[in-house]
Write a protein that holds these residues in place. Structure first.
Motif, PDB file in Angstrom:
ATOM      1  N   TYR A  28       4.943   0.134 -17.089  1.00 33.37           N
ATOM      2  CA  TYR A  28       4.162  -0.511 -16.047  1.00 33.37           C
ATOM      3  C   TYR A  28       5.050  -1.242 -15.051  1.00 33.37           C
ATOM      4  O   TYR A  28       5.945  -1.979 -15.419  1.00 33.37           O
ATOM      5  N   LYS A  29       4.793  -0.983 -13.799  1.00 36.73           N
ATOM      6  CA  LYS A  29       5.448  -1.713 -12.720  1.00 36.73           C
ATOM      7  C   LYS A  29       4.364  -2.112 -11.745  1.00 36.73           C
ATOM      8  O   LYS A  29       3.390  -1.407 -11.549  1.00 36.73           O
ATOM      9  N   ARG A  30       4.545  -3.244 -11.120  1.00 39.36           N
ATOM     10  CA  ARG A  30       3.564  -3.703 -10.136  1.00 39.36           C
ATOM     11  C   ARG A  30       3.480  -2.740  -8.966  1.00 39.36           C
ATOM     12  O   ARG A  30       4.433  -2.051  -8.652  1.00 39.36           O
ATOM     13  N   TRP A  31       2.325  -2.726  -8.325  1.00 38.66           N
ATOM     14  CA  TRP A  31       2.124  -1.889  -7.150  1.00 38.66           C
ATOM     15  C   TRP A  31       2.801  -2.562  -5.961  1.00 38.66           C
ATOM     16  O   TRP A  31       2.570  -3.734  -5.669  1.00 38.66           O
ATOM     17  N   THR A  32       3.618  -1.820  -5.265  1.00 43.09           N
ATOM     18  CA  THR A  32       4.275  -2.352  -4.072  1.00 43.09           C
ATOM     19  C   THR A  32       3.258  -2.393  -2.933  1.00 43.09           C
ATOM     20  O   THR A  32       2.226  -1.709  -2.983  1.00 43.09           O
ATOM     21  N   PRO A  33       3.515  -3.188  -1.899  1.00 41.85           N
ATOM     22  CA  PRO A  33       2.597  -3.207  -0.759  1.00 41.85           C
ATOM     23  C   PRO A  33       2.411  -1.821  -0.132  1.00 41.85           C
ATOM     24  O   PRO A  33       1.308  -1.465   0.288  1.00 41.85           O
ATOM     25  N   ASP A  34       3.480  -1.023  -0.097  1.00 41.73           N
ATOM     26  CA  ASP A  34       3.379   0.324   0.454  1.00 41.73           C
ATOM     27  C   ASP A  34       2.485   1.198  -0.414  1.00 41.73           C
ATOM     28  O   ASP A  34       1.638   1.951   0.094  1.00 41.73           O
ATOM     29  N   GLU A  35       2.645   1.113  -1.738  1.00 44.35           N
ATOM     30  CA  GLU A  35       1.798   1.879  -2.647  1.00 44.35           C
ATOM     31  C   GLU A  35       0.338   1.441  -2.508  1.00 44.35           C
ATOM     32  O   GLU A  35      -0.568   2.272  -2.543  1.00 44.35           O
ATOM     33  N   GLN A  36       0.122   0.143  -2.344  1.00 40.40           N
ATOM     34  CA  GLN A  36      -1.238  -0.376  -2.195  1.00 40.40           C
ATOM     35  C   GLN A  36      -1.890   0.169  -0.921  1.00 40.40           C
ATOM     36  O   GLN A  36      -3.045   0.582  -0.937  1.00 40.40           O
ATOM     37  N   LYS A  37      -1.129   0.230   0.177  1.00 39.92           N
ATOM     38  CA  LYS A  37      -1.665   0.779   1.429  1.00 39.92           C
ATOM     39  C   LYS A  37      -2.044   2.248   1.246  1.00 39.92           C
ATOM     40  O   LYS A  37      -3.115   2.676   1.672  1.00 39.92           O
ATOM     41  N   ARG A  38      -1.144   3.009   0.598  1.00 38.11           N
ATOM     42  CA  ARG A  38      -1.429   4.421   0.358  1.00 38.11           C
ATOM     43  C   ARG A  38      -2.633   4.586  -0.567  1.00 38.11           C
ATOM     44  O   ARG A  38      -3.441   5.488  -0.396  1.00 38.11           O
ATOM     45  N   PHE A  39      -2.758   3.688  -1.550  1.00 32.76           N
ATOM     46  CA  PHE A  39      -3.890   3.743  -2.468  1.00 32.76           C
ATOM     47  C   PHE A  39      -5.197   3.524  -1.719  1.00 32.76           C
ATOM     48  O   PHE A  39      -6.166   4.282  -1.900  1.00 32.76           O
ATOM     49  N   VAL A  40      -5.256   2.505  -0.879  1.00 29.64           N
ATOM     50  CA  VAL A  40      -6.492   2.194  -0.149  1.00 29.64           C
ATOM     51  C   VAL A  40      -6.862   3.355   0.782  1.00 29.64           C
ATOM     52  O   VAL A  40      -8.028   3.755   0.859  1.00 29.64           O
ATOM     53  N   THR A  41      -5.863   3.932   1.458  1.00 27.39           N
ATOM     54  CA  THR A  41      -6.120   5.071   2.331  1.00 27.39           C
ATOM     55  C   THR A  41      -6.658   6.249   1.519  1.00 27.39           C
ATOM     56  O   THR A  41      -7.659   6.870   1.896  1.00 27.39           O
ATOM     57  N   ALA A  42      -6.010   6.543   0.407  1.00 26.27           N
ATOM     58  CA  ALA A  42      -6.438   7.664  -0.436  1.00 26.27           C
ATOM     59  C   ALA A  42      -7.809   7.402  -1.040  1.00 26.27           C
ATOM     60  O   ALA A  42      -8.623   8.317  -1.172  1.00 26.27           O
ATOM     61  N   PHE A  43      -8.085   6.149  -1.389  1.00 32.07           N
ATOM     62  CA  PHE A  43      -9.374   5.812  -1.993  1.00 32.07           C
ATOM     63  C   PHE A  43     -10.501   6.012  -0.989  1.00 32.07           C
ATOM     64  O   PHE A  43     -11.596   6.430  -1.359  1.00 32.07           O
ATOM     65  N   THR A  44     -10.253   5.727   0.296  1.00 29.84           N
ATOM     66  CA  THR A  44     -11.287   5.966   1.301  1.00 29.84           C
ATOM     67  C   THR A  44     -11.487   7.463   1.518  1.00 29.84           C
ATOM     68  O   THR A  44     -12.595   7.901   1.798  1.00 29.84           O
TER      69      THR A  44
END
Length: 130
Positions: A28-44
């Motif tokens: 487990y590693k924390r989600w980076t801000p870049d990964e979080q942005k990509r996650f939110v985009t992909a989730f939409t």
């Protein structure tokens, strides 16, 4: 000549040093801000389609994106924001919602005039309706 019995290894704590276990890959590693942005985009684009979201993020497994997504949905609920239900494609009325139109524009910019792919992004319209 009789064979000598082999002795069993001693248990840990009885004179035998413990060997530290190797860490599993993908710890487990924390989600980076870049990964979080990509996650939110992909989730939409692909709500609750964890495999597609993981592919879009690129650095997390589907299992990790699912856990993160469930936590993200809880945060949306707590903040009083709209939580998207899993949507099934099907026939809709003639009028498009603002959310559908926004997803259409994202799909159009991503996939161009490949209507079946754009319809997958819109999720609530068929390729004929797009």
């Amino acid at each position: 000549m009789a064979r000598k019995k082999q002795s069993r290894p001693k248990r840990a704590g009885l004179g035998v040093a413990r060997v530290p276990l190797k860490k599993k890959q993908g710890t487990y590693k924390r989600w980076t801000p870049d990964e979080q942005k990509r996650f939110v985009t992909a989730f939409t684009l692909y709500p609750r389609k964890w495999k597609k979201i993981a592919e879009y993020v690129g650095t997390k497994t589907p299992r990790q994106t699912q856990g993160h997504g469930e936590y993200y949905l809880k945060q949306l609920e707590r903040a009083g924001e709209e939580v998207p239900p899993p949507e099934k494609p099907g026939r809709q009325s003639e009028h498009w919602t603002a959310n559908e139109h926004e997803r259409f524009l994202v799909g159009l910019s991503t996939h161009g005039r490949q209507w079946p792919e754009v319809a997958k992004v819109v999720r609530t319209r068929t390729s004929e309706q797009v």
